[in-house]
Design an enzyme around this catalytic site. Structure first.
Site, short mmCIF file in Angstrom:
data_model
loop_
_atom_site.label_atom_id
_atom_site.label_comp_id
_atom_site.label_asym_id
_atom_site.label_seq_id
_atom_site.Cartn_x
_atom_site.Cartn_y
_atom_site.Cartn_z
NE ARG A 179 -2.43 0.67 3.63
CZ ARG A 179 -3.13 1.01 4.69
NH1 ARG A 179 -4.44 1.03 4.63
NH2 ARG A 179 -2.55 1.31 5.82
CB THR A 183 -1.96 7.26 -3.00
OG1 THR A 183 -1.41 5.93 -3.12
CG2 THR A 183 -1.03 8.24 -3.68
CG ASP A 225 2.64 -3.13 9.09
OD1 ASP A 225 2.64 -4.35 8.75
OD2 ASP A 225 2.88 -2.22 8.29
CG ASP A 265 6.29 -3.52 9.90
OD1 ASP A 265 6.95 -4.00 8.95
OD2 ASP A 265 5.98 -2.32 9.99
C1 PRP Z 1 -1.21 -3.98 4.73
C2 PRP Z 1 -2.06 -5.18 5.06
C3 PRP Z 1 -2.97 -5.31 3.87
C4 PRP Z 1 -3.17 -3.88 3.48
C5 PRP Z 1 -4.51 -3.45 3.99
O1 PRP Z 1 -0.20 -4.34 3.87
O2 PRP Z 1 -1.33 -6.33 5.29
O3 PRP Z 1 -2.40 -6.03 2.79
O4 PRP Z 1 -2.12 -3.11 4.09
O5 PRP Z 1 -4.78 -2.14 3.62
P1 PRP Z 1 -5.92 -1.75 2.60
O6 PRP Z 1 -7.15 -2.54 2.97
O7 PRP Z 1 -6.07 -0.27 2.88
O8 PRP Z 1 -5.43 -2.02 1.21
P2 PRP Z 1 1.08 -3.44 3.57
O9 PRP Z 1 0.86 -2.54 2.42
O10 PRP Z 1 1.52 -2.77 4.85
O11 PRP Z 1 2.16 -4.49 3.10
P3 PRP Z 1 2.86 -5.68 3.90
O12 PRP Z 1 1.81 -6.75 4.14
O13 PRP Z 1 3.90 -6.12 2.96
O14 PRP Z 1 3.42 -5.12 5.19
#
Ligand code: PRP
Length: 206
Positions: free
Chosen positions: A101, A105, A197, A200
């Site tokens: 994400r 944005t 997160d 993480d």
């Molecule tokens: C986080 C989470 C989801 C997403 C949710 O991933 O694990 O995949 O954000 O957000 P959304 O519903 O607003 O799209 P992240 O982008 O942090 O990546 P990661 O899993 O690699 O840490």
């Protein structure tokens, strides 16, 4: 349709996951366990075929799964939901979708997709612990539908009402199985009270 788990084990384990005291090793154990419990609920309507099984005492009427299952973890955080589910359904295929994400944005950015040309499974279980804005889940389901997937379910741990609304609007045919629906999203797109997160916290990168 939205299914929020009412199972005491799910609630107990999810509460442990939320705690700031919970370290990555324990967090990984818990996400594996909660995913298995959620999967038990989410797969209650899978199709079966009648079979005969030879027992030491005779013949029993049995059943076997009749649909090919695909597990679709959204990288990274969905990875922790794979192992336990796969153990229960060893015949499932695992197809990874890489999305992150954008922090500004909040839009999902695709970085990994090795789906073959034609669909190889009949039921897709999309795995991502967090349904925040819903953007990642919607983008993944868009990809799966373009691939030709017929039946798709979303499985997650925590959802914001905003994410549920967006996912239902974009894909009303996809049931949402979630351990708990939280209060809201904060101004940087995190679920509150949430668990932080999920990527993480599993991988020790926070
Ligand atoms: C986080 C989470 C989801 C997403 C949710 O991933 O694990 O995949 O954000 O957000 P959304 O519903 O607003 O799209 P992240 O982008 O942090 O990546 P990661 O899993 O690699 O840490």
């Amino acid at each position: 349709m939205v299914f929020e788990s009412k199972h005491p084990l799910v609630k107990h384990k999810l509460s442990l996951m939320r705690s700031v005291e919970t370290k990555p090793k324990k967090f990984r154990e818990l996400i594996r366990e909660v995913a298995m419990l959620l999967c038990y609920e989410a797969t209650a309507d899978l199709g079966t075929t009648a079979i005969e099984v030879k027992t030491p005492m005779g013949t029993a009427a049995g059943q076997e799964l009749s649909e090919k299952i695909g597990l679709i973890p959204i990288l990274r955080a969905g990875l922790g939901m794979v192992d336990g589910i796969w153990e229960m359904m060893p015949g499932a295929e695992v197809w990874h979708i890489g999305l992150y994400r954008d922090e500004e944005t909040l839009q999902p950015v695709s970085y990994y997709n090795k789906l073959p040309t034609f669909p190889t499974v009949q039921v897709c279980l999309v795995l991502d612990p967090m349904l925040a804005t819903g953007g990642s889940a919607i983008a993944t389901i868009d990809i799966l539908k373009k691939w030709g997937a017929q039946r798709i379910k979303f499985m997650g741990l925590l959802a914001a009402p905003e994410g549920i609304e967006a996912l239902q609007k974009a894909h009303p045919d996809v049931p949402i199985h979630i351990a708990q629906i939280d209060s809201h999203l904060n101004d940087i797109g995190f679920i509150v009270p949430g668990l932080g997160d999920a990527g993480d916290r599993q991988f020790g990168t926070g």
